[in-house]
Write a protein that holds these residues in place. Structure first.
Motif, PDB file in Angstrom:
ATOM      1  N   ASP A 108      69.034  53.706 130.823  1.00  0.00           N
ATOM      2  CA  ASP A 108      68.470  54.914 131.469  1.00  0.00           C
ATOM      3  C   ASP A 108      66.929  54.824 131.475  1.00  0.00           C
ATOM      4  O   ASP A 108      66.289  54.796 130.423  1.00  0.00           O
ATOM      5  N   ILE A 109      66.351  54.748 132.673  1.00  0.00           N
ATOM      6  CA  ILE A 109      64.876  54.658 132.811  1.00  0.00           C
ATOM      7  C   ILE A 109      64.328  55.902 133.520  1.00  0.00           C
ATOM      8  O   ILE A 109      63.250  55.848 134.130  1.00  0.00           O
ATOM      9  N   SER A 110      65.063  57.008 133.460  1.00  0.00           N
ATOM     10  CA  SER A 110      64.640  58.226 134.178  1.00  0.00           C
ATOM     11  C   SER A 110      63.271  58.712 133.716  1.00  0.00           C
ATOM     12  O   SER A 110      62.407  59.059 134.534  1.00  0.00           O
ATOM     13  N   GLU A 111      63.075  58.737 132.377  1.00  0.00           N
ATOM     14  CA  GLU A 111      61.790  59.220 131.867  1.00  0.00           C
ATOM     15  C   GLU A 111      60.658  58.281 132.249  1.00  0.00           C
ATOM     16  O   GLU A 111      59.555  58.721 132.589  1.00  0.00           O
ATOM     17  N   GLN A 112      60.937  56.970 132.209  1.00  0.00           N
ATOM     18  CA  GLN A 112      59.911  56.016 132.649  1.00  0.00           C
ATOM     19  C   GLN A 112      59.587  56.220 134.135  1.00  0.00           C
ATOM     20  O   GLN A 112      58.424  56.164 134.544  1.00  0.00           O
ATOM     21  N   LYS A 113      60.654  56.444 134.921  1.00  0.00           N
ATOM     22  CA  LYS A 113      60.461  56.685 136.353  1.00  0.00           C
ATOM     23  C   LYS A 113      59.609  57.928 136.588  1.00  0.00           C
ATOM     24  O   LYS A 113      58.665  57.925 137.408  1.00  0.00           O
TER      25      LYS A 113
END
Length: 674
Positions: A108-113
């Motif tokens: 999950d890279i949502s926060e990085q995105k």
């Protein structure tokens, strides 16, 4: 190991070569929102939407073929959740006799995105501000003196493109200092947040070597441990040039006449303080109006009286020509003074309640008479939805209508003129937008001239052979007044076919608007109460002839007013100033006063305030007082009403200008008896 995989937070799953799911941990089941027991044994086509299934199928084939892991960035599952994942597809080695297995790891890279998106948006905002700001901004490396970045404003001031500036050293390029004597880098040790210079006049070298005077601010900044100079500046060369010119002008005027030192100093202060300049210009306009209109009143008044005497046909012709020339001169003076008054930018539209339909009828009747004198047909249409009473500026509206109407008559040799007044649809009754136009069959205006026709001193025909006179200010004044009232003005025209000049003005249809003294005058009400008006009418209707007091210091104007009143059947006494007027009122009863403003010893405003104060025993404090002055600006009118005057007429005077206030303030019965 099995329990570790099962409870790891990252979604992990395995598939065979046919795309059938062999195992999955809890995180993978949560990602798809499908229970684990329903996943095992299902193909990707059964557990995923077609897009995701096709993506994984192709990914497994590529891994099998190339024997390399594949990473899919920013994958978004079709689960309705706005999440982003990095998918890692890899091969799981097995013995030769077994089928190939594949693993799928989802991160999950949502926060990085989101962080990257916020950083990108922040960068775009900074970049937009950097490009849009009107001050020149230059970013310089503090060690190498190399220019790293410039904004468009700096490129414009320097005179080169971004590519031509970036990478160059600031010394000897845009700065006149040597590399080893830079006052910002070499001579001053850097300090955190230190502002090295604020609003300092410096020299900037423009493309081609030209030097500009700039107002400059320099500050040390640190970005990721690297030191930079952030320089911002504005070009003040024009201001410096103007300052130099003012100093030279001051020096020359001082040499020509030492007596003008105070005026020169005042002129310098005007250049610095615009408000002071506007006040001085307004005072000059008032004096100019008075000095020009006072002798002009004598000319027009005497010509008017002369025309009523027994003249030969040749004398009549000469007198008519003199009167026409006086009228033309008065029109030019009015336009020049009004234009100059508008130039001061101190005027503003008033907001008073007035009867719009009465105003339109009066104006159109005047234009109709002028049209009939040229044998032109005049017609009008005042729409039924035009409100009768509105709140706005009647004087400005009247001036615009008269200017456009006079132009229509002036530039129409034959044919017709059509006036329209209507309400623009789509607006509320309380805030109507009204449309006015004059349409004619005159000479028309070429398309080239239409763009500049509202500019000052512009005429459709400016050649030596032009047929129509004028100074080209009527339309300019009309546009300025329309702008002051928040409206729009325009035209439609074809040469030799005719023109239509139109304008729109937003008004307020609020009849509960409180009335000021000026508003009452425009709406037909007096400065005083209804009881006072009735008492005045009663006194004027007595059998005795109304007696008028004329307060005027100019001997020629005294004679003009006395003769005009005498011709109208009224008797009048003269007072040379305000002090004499008060003495005359203490000795004799008068029905009305015509009061000049600018007079020696005591002016008309002071005399009016004393009369209204009720401090004089024999003087009626409610006697009608009509301002009779060569001061014609709106602020002059306001001063008269504030002092307590009831009415206002401007010089030059005529029987018509005197008749209107006489009819308003003396009873009809008394007027008929005369």
């Amino acid at each position: 190991m099995h329990r570790l995989v099962e409870h790891m937070p990252l979604p992990l799953s395995t598939f065979d070569s046919e795309g059938r799911l062999l195992s999955a941990n809890n995180a993978f089941a949560d990602l798809l929102s499908i229970p684990r027991k329903m996943l095992v044994g299902k193909t990707v086509w059964e557990i995923m939407p077609r897009r995701e299934a096709l993506l994984l199928k192709k990914g497994f084939e590529s891994v099998s073929k190339n024997k390399k892991n594949i990473t899919i960035e920013e994958y978004t599952p079709s689960t309705g959740k706005k999440r982003y994942y990095r998918l890692i597809l890899f091969s799981i080695p097995l013995s030769a006799e077994k089928d190939e297995l594949f693993g799928l790891l989802s991160i999950d890279i949502s926060e990085q995105k989101q962080s990257r998106e916020k950083l990108r948006e922040h960068k775009e905002r900074i970049e937009a501000i950097f490009k849009a700001v009107q001050s020149g901004i230059v970013l310089v490396d503090a060690k190498s003196h190399r220019i790293l970045d410039v904004n468009p404003a700096a490129c414009k001031i320097i005179g080169l493109s971004h590519e031509e500036i970036a990478g160059k050293t600031c010394c000897k390029f845009i700065c006149s200092y040597e590399h080893d004597s830079c006052p910002f880098i070499d001579m001053i040790p850097p300090a955190d947040n230190e502002e090295l210079m604020t609003d300092s006049e410096q020299q900037l070298i423009q493309a081609g070597g030209k030097k500009l005077t700039i107002l400059k601010t320099v500050k040390y900044i640190t970005i990721e441990g690297q030191e930079y100079l952030l320089e911002s500046f504005v070009d003040i060369s024009e201001q410096k040039r103007q300052q130099t010119q003012l100093k030279r002008m001051y020096s020359k005027l001082k040499k020509l006449n030492t007596n003008l030192e105070e005026e020169i100093a005042f002129a310098n202060r005007m250049a610095i303080e615009a408000e002071t300049a506007n006040i001085a210009k307004s005072e000059f306009l008032a004096n100019m109006s008075h000095e020009i209109r006072t002798p002009l009143n004598g000319i027009t008044g005497m010509v008017s009286l002369l025309l009523d005497t027994g003249l030969t046909s040749k004398q009549q012709e000469y007198a008519d020509t003199l009167q026409q020339s006086s009228d033309i001169l008065l029109d030019i003076i009015n336009k020049v003074l009004e234009y100059t008054s508008l130039e001061t930018s101190r005027v503003k539209a008033s907001t008073v309640v007035f009867n719009l339909k009465n105003l339109l009828l009066r104006i159109t009747e005047i234009i109709k008479l002028k049209a009939q004198d040229k044998k032109l047909h005049f017609s009008k249409r005042i729409s039924h939805d035009v409100p009768e009473r509105i709140t706005g500026d009647p004087e400005y509206l009247k001036q615009i209508l008269v200017n456009l109407g006079n132009n229509a008559v002036k530039f129409t040799p034959k044919g017709s003129i059509y006036f329209t007044a209507a309400k623009v649809s789509g607006r509320t009754n309380r805030n109507p937008l009204l449309y006015f136009s004059f349409q004619d069959t005159g000479i028309g205006i070429t398309e080239e001239m239409q763009d500049s026709i509202f500019k000052e001193f512009t005429q459709a025909d400016s050649s030596f052979t032009r047929k129509y006179g004028g100074i080209g200010l009527g339309l300019t004044i009309s546009k300025r007044l329309v702008d002051l009232m928040g409206g729009e003005i325009g035209l439609r025209s074809m040469p030799e076919k005719g023109s239509e000049f139109w304008f729109t003005i937003p008004f307020s249809d609020n009849e509960s608007h409180p009335l000021s003294s000026t508003a009452k005058f425009h709406s037909g009400l007096s400065f005083f109460s209804e009881k006072t008006e009735q008492s005045i009418a009663h006194e004027s209707s007595a059998e005795t002839e109304p007696v008028i007091l004329v307060v005027e210091d100019n001997l020629i104007n005294q004679r003009v007013v006395i003769e005009l009143l005498k011709k109208m059947g009224y008797s009048a006494d003269i007072a040379n100033n305000g002090a004499e007027a008060i003495k005359a009122l203490e000795l004799k009863d008068y029905n009305l006063i015509f009061m000049d403003i600018q007079m020696p010893e005591m002016d008309g405003l002071e005399a009016t305030r004393i009369i209204r104060s009720s401090s004089l025993d024999r003087v009626d404090p409610c006697i009608p007082i009509v301002a009779m002055t060569a001061h014609t600006l709106q602020e002059d009118r306001d001063m008269c009403f504030k002092a307590g005057m009831n009415d206002f007429i401007s010089k030059p005077l005529s029987s018509e200008t005197l008749s209107a206030p006489l009819q308003r303030w003396l009873s009809k019965k008394a007027s008929k008896e005369k």
